[in-house]
Write a protein that holds these residues in place. Sequence first.
Motif, short mmCIF file in Angstrom:
data_model
loop_
_atom_site.label_atom_id
_atom_site.label_comp_id
_atom_site.label_asym_id
_atom_site.label_seq_id
_atom_site.Cartn_x
_atom_site.Cartn_y
_atom_site.Cartn_z
N GLU A 1 -11.31 0.40 8.68
CA GLU A 1 -12.57 -0.14 9.15
C GLU A 1 -12.59 -0.13 10.68
N PRO B 1 -10.65 7.00 4.94
CA PRO B 1 -11.10 5.97 4.00
C PRO B 1 -10.22 4.73 4.10
N GLY B 2 -10.83 3.57 4.05
CA GLY B 2 -10.05 2.34 4.06
C GLY B 2 -9.73 1.84 5.44
N GLN C 1 -8.31 -4.42 1.49
CA GLN C 1 -8.91 -4.22 0.18
C GLN C 1 -8.95 -2.73 -0.15
N ARG C 2 -8.47 -2.43 -1.34
CA ARG C 2 -8.55 -1.06 -1.83
C ARG C 2 -9.27 -1.09 -3.17
N GLU C 3 -9.57 0.08 -3.71
CA GLU C 3 -10.32 0.12 -4.97
C GLU C 3 -9.67 -0.71 -6.06
N GLY C 4 -8.34 -0.69 -6.11
CA GLY C 4 -7.64 -1.41 -7.16
C GLY C 4 -7.39 -2.88 -6.85
N GLY C 5 -7.85 -3.35 -5.67
CA GLY C 5 -7.62 -4.74 -5.29
C GLY C 5 -6.94 -4.82 -3.94
N GLU D 1 0.83 -1.20 0.00
CA GLU D 1 0.00 0.00 0.00
C GLU D 1 0.87 1.25 0.00
#
Length: 137
Positions: free
Chosen positions: A77, A74-75, A118-122, A5
């Motif tokens: 949790e 964001p991201g 998990q991120r937008e790109g996977g 990341e």
Amino acid sequence: VTTLEKPDLYRLAEGGRTLELRFARCTACDAPSFPHSPYGCPRCGAPADALREEFRDGRATLLGFVTLHARLAPGIEPPQVVGEAEIAPGLIEEVMLAGDETDFTDGMAIRAIPHEVQREGGAVIACRFAPDPEAAP
Ligand SMILES: [Zn+2]
């Protein structure tokens, strides 16, 4: 998953079970700093070209921690345990901890580990800290 990341902050250690943190070592005053700053040494003000990249194992001492129940970024949790850790002598950083607060106590040895998120790109590998299994109790 092998994508990091934040590859500017850490890399997988040999064996892939822990992370090494990317520090800068100042050639003028010998202080380590983290993260590696493009603006030079935060201790003595030496210019960026005085800094040398230095990977150190992600061992740290947990100074304190809190559990966040709100979504602050964001991201992330909730609930997320966030701690203050001494990642090198005199160098204190905010870190994200793996697990819940019952896994941790103030002053314990912790270590940076890869944690898949998990991120937008996977899926990518984020940095979390967990109790260091190699530390003396
Ligand atoms: Zn310096």
